[in-house]
Design an enzyme around this catalytic site. Structure first.
Site, PDB file in Angstrom:
ATOM      1  N   CYS A  89       0.828  -1.202   0.000  1.00 25.47           N
ATOM      2  CA  CYS A  89       0.000   0.000   0.000  1.00 25.47           C
ATOM      3  C   CYS A  89       0.868   1.260   0.000  1.00 25.47           C
ATOM      4  O   CYS A  89       0.473   2.298  -0.517  1.00 25.47           O
ATOM      5  CB  CYS A  89      -0.928   0.006   1.199  1.00 25.47           C
ATOM      6  SG  CYS A  89      -2.266  -1.175   1.056  1.00 25.47           S
ATOM      7  N   CYS A 124      13.400   5.831  -6.470  1.00 31.11           N
ATOM      8  CA  CYS A 124      11.948   5.692  -6.294  1.00 31.11           C
ATOM      9  C   CYS A 124      11.608   6.238  -4.919  1.00 31.11           C
ATOM     10  O   CYS A 124      12.322   7.098  -4.413  1.00 31.11           O
ATOM     11  CB  CYS A 124      11.509   4.234  -6.478  1.00 31.11           C
ATOM     12  SG  CYS A 124      12.186   3.137  -5.242  1.00 31.11           S
TER      13      CYS A 124
END
Lengths: 502, 147
Positions: free
Chosen positions: A305, A460
């Site tokens: 998530c 990232c």
């Protein structure tokens, strides 16, 4: 079309002492209906008050138990023989112990044993739970079972928050919570057990305050630890139901296996983006998580998530489904979500249900289990493959760069190509100046936009996706690829605190 | 029910041998005379200290053996390790009509009280029967102590 039915000794007084009688019907259900019509004394002993076959009544079609065929829908012909075969069962506890215990059993287990005395309700409790008490399905007895019952919530996060809050409100006598995190601003969008003033506090302290505020009449136990193979069995043991609110595969498999080994039902839920799943695993005759997924997906294939995002209200729906199942298991009412896998799509607002079967070859709950104790789940899920310890450190240094080093090199004027492999939505929130955005999924078809001889730094959010991108680029011939260790979060912490974090 | 001394001894011994687990077996005979006790494996998956289960396949075998011995299946016996010889709610929930249920209490490894019970037709409760013309005087006391 008459089919022969063999009658066991104790039921022969209802069939004029005959050991076999004929009945008509195209299915087992129709045959039994005809049988009990002709021999009405049989009905009370074959069927319970709800009209369902009693759990200790076995119906065989020739030599097969109809439970493994189509149950009462099983087709029969006049060539078949139906046998009614008793399971004879019993055990200790006296008939005076009328109250049923709260140990959760499934439907074919033959009912819950009165393993402990059910506590009485106080006047305060009667007032508080009155909306339960006036429903015959729950009633005073059901509420006493809840009071004697206990649920362990794995995680005080998205799923654990609503689940624990409703369980507390419903009067589940003892609620345990396992977590080791602190409340972060990014939790508040969905983890409603915590409030803004709780940011920075331990999640357990915050959860305990909230649960106690909802219902001071229950006990809340907190365990500030990471669930592990070493502590799981001991933590689960004192609870009736385990509520899996984990967000990662190692803990999910660990929870499943520990539940199977201890014979405790697992009220399972998981969430991702707009989709949620729920089921009840590890009941005695029901499937477990491994019957559905024997092996975890390769690491990184299923994003978390934190990487993929999650709609804030989604865990509200799924966590409350888990709490509902826990309450049903404790009180023994309704039809548990066993052997059914519920999938909820918030965008389409649809529920789908998949049928699940217990896998006889399941490595943990099958007939010949190969997993008989808890294992190393990180390794099982490929998170930390047992790496050779002698791996030279300098190799690592050639593959990674820290945020501080990157800043120094940029300041020196080194020519570096910065590639951000996150999604555009994430890039909108924060970015390292001068980076090109190529989302991880697009790298394989867009790498030609990059020059193979340039020195490339991939980044990232936290460093996992960019490590994959770096591996890929090296595999297609890029020789100088560095992964930004700790991702943009580390960059913001160490280099540029002006940018927002998510 | 009448029960020969050899059969009674066999049931007690079975209960002592499997202690602290429950034992179970079939009662074979005719009318109200139990002529043989057939020991069966306890196949429960819920902990043999407090539960017993006779598999359907063993039930079939018991019925078959009863026929071969020229009698019929009259019921089943089981032990209550460290519990009185009175039927439990669990026993009641799983009871079959017209069967004799003999329970032997085994306290600390030694077989004691032995009682026999029959399910009432409306399944509401068990009624105690007489074993060799003797209703066990101790069982009520025992259950009071336990309860």
């Amino acid at each position: 079309m008459a089919t022969r039915i063999l009658i066991p000794t104790p039921l022969r007084p209802y069939t004029d002492k005959k050991d076999a009688v004929d009945a008509d019907g195209a299915t087992v259900g129709e045959l039994l209906a005809d049988l009990t019509k002709k021999h009405s004394g049989l009905k009370a002993h074959l069927f319970n008050e709800q009209g369902k076959l009693r759990s200790f009544v076995n119906i065989y079609l020739n030599d097969e138990d109809i439970r493994y065929l189509q149950k009462e829908e099983t087709k029969v012909s006049s060539a078949d023989t139906i046998s009614i075969i008793p399971s004879v069962a019993g055990g200790v506890e006296t008939i005076l112990d009328r109250d049923r215990g709260t140990r959760v059993k499934n439907s074919t287990g033959g009912g819950a044993g009165a393993d402990r005395e059910l506590p009485q309700l106080t006047n305060d409790e009667i007032k508080r739970y009155s909306r339960h008490l006036i429903m015959p399905e729950v009633g005073v007895d059901g509420q006493r079972k809840l009071k004697a019952g206990s649920v362990l919530c794995i995680g005080a996060g998205g799923l654990g928050s609503p689940a624990a809050m409703y369980l507390a409100a419903a009067g589940v006598g003892r609620i345990g919570v396992v977590d080791f995190d602190v409340v972060d601003f990014s939790n508040l969008q969905r983890q409603i057990i915590h409030g803004t003033p709780d940011v920075g506090r331990s999640k357990l302290a915050s959860a305990k305050d909230r649960l106690t505020a909802i219902n001071p009449l229950i006990e809340v136990e907190t365990y500030e630890t990471a669930l592990s193979s070493e502590n799981a069995l001991e933590l689960f043991e004192p609870y009736d139901v385990i509520l899996d609110g984990t967000d990662n595969f190692p803990t999910r498999y660990l929870t499943n296996d520990a539940c199977v080994l201890l014979g405790k039902p697992n009220a399972y839920g998981s969430i991702f983006r707009f989709e949620g799943q729920a089921s009840v695993f590890a009941t005695k005759d029901g499937p477990c998580y491994r019957c559905l997924y024997p092996e975890p997906p390769p690491p990184g294939l299923v994003p978390s998530c934190a990487e993929g995002g999650v709609l804030g209200v989604l865990p509200g729906v799924i966590g409350v489904i888990q709490a509902t199942e826990a309450i049903k298991l404790i009180t023994g009412i309704g039809e548990p979500l066993v052997g059914r896998f519920l999938i909820y799509d918030a965008l389409r607002m649809r529920f789908r249900e998949l049928k699940l079967k217990k896998d006889p070859d399941c490595p943990v709950c099958g007939t010949h289990p190969t997993v008989t104790k808890l294992i190393d789940y990180e390794q099982f899920c490929g998170i930390h493959p047992a790496a050779p310890e002698s791996a030279p450190v300098n190799v690592q240094n050639n593959l990674e760069i820290s945020a501080v080093e990157l800043k120094q090199r940029l300041d020196r004027g080194d020519k570096l190509t910065l590639v951000d492999v996150r999604e555009p939505t994430e890039y909108q929130i924060n970015r390292i100046p001068g980076t090109i955005l190529i989302p991880l999924g697009e790298v394989p078809r867009r790498y030609a936009e990059l020059n193979k001889d340039d020195e490339i730094v991939v980044s990232c959010k936290m460093g996992a996706r960019s490590a994959k991108a770096a591996d890929f680029l090296r595999s297609v011939g890029f020789s100088r690829v560095l992964n930004l260790k700790g991702g943009i979060l580390d960059w913001i912490d160490k280099v540029d605190p002006s940018q927002p974090k998510y | 029910m009448r029960l020969g001394p050899a059969v009674e001894a066999a049931i007690r011994k079975h209960g002592e041998d499997t202690y602290p687990h429950e034992c179970c077996g079939a009662l074979v005979g005719s009318a109200d005379e139990i002529t043989a006790a057939v020991a069966l494996p306890n196949m429960t998956e819920e902990g043999p200290r407090r539960r017993f289960l006779v598999r359907p396949s063993d039930y079939r075998l018991a019925e078959q053996q009863a026929g071969e011995k020229g009698g019929e299946l009259l019921g089943f016996y089981h032990s209550h390790p460290d519990h009185p010889a009175r039927p439990s709610q669990f026993d009641l929930d799983h009871a079959w009509p017209n069967f004799a249920y003999i329970i032997v209490a085994v306290a600390a490894g030694a077989a004691g009280d032995m009682t026999v019970w029959f399910l009432k037709e409306d399944r509401s409760r068990f009624e105690e029967g007489e074993l060799n013309g003797d209703k066990n005087p101790d069982s009520d006391t025992a259950s009071t102590v336990h309860g």
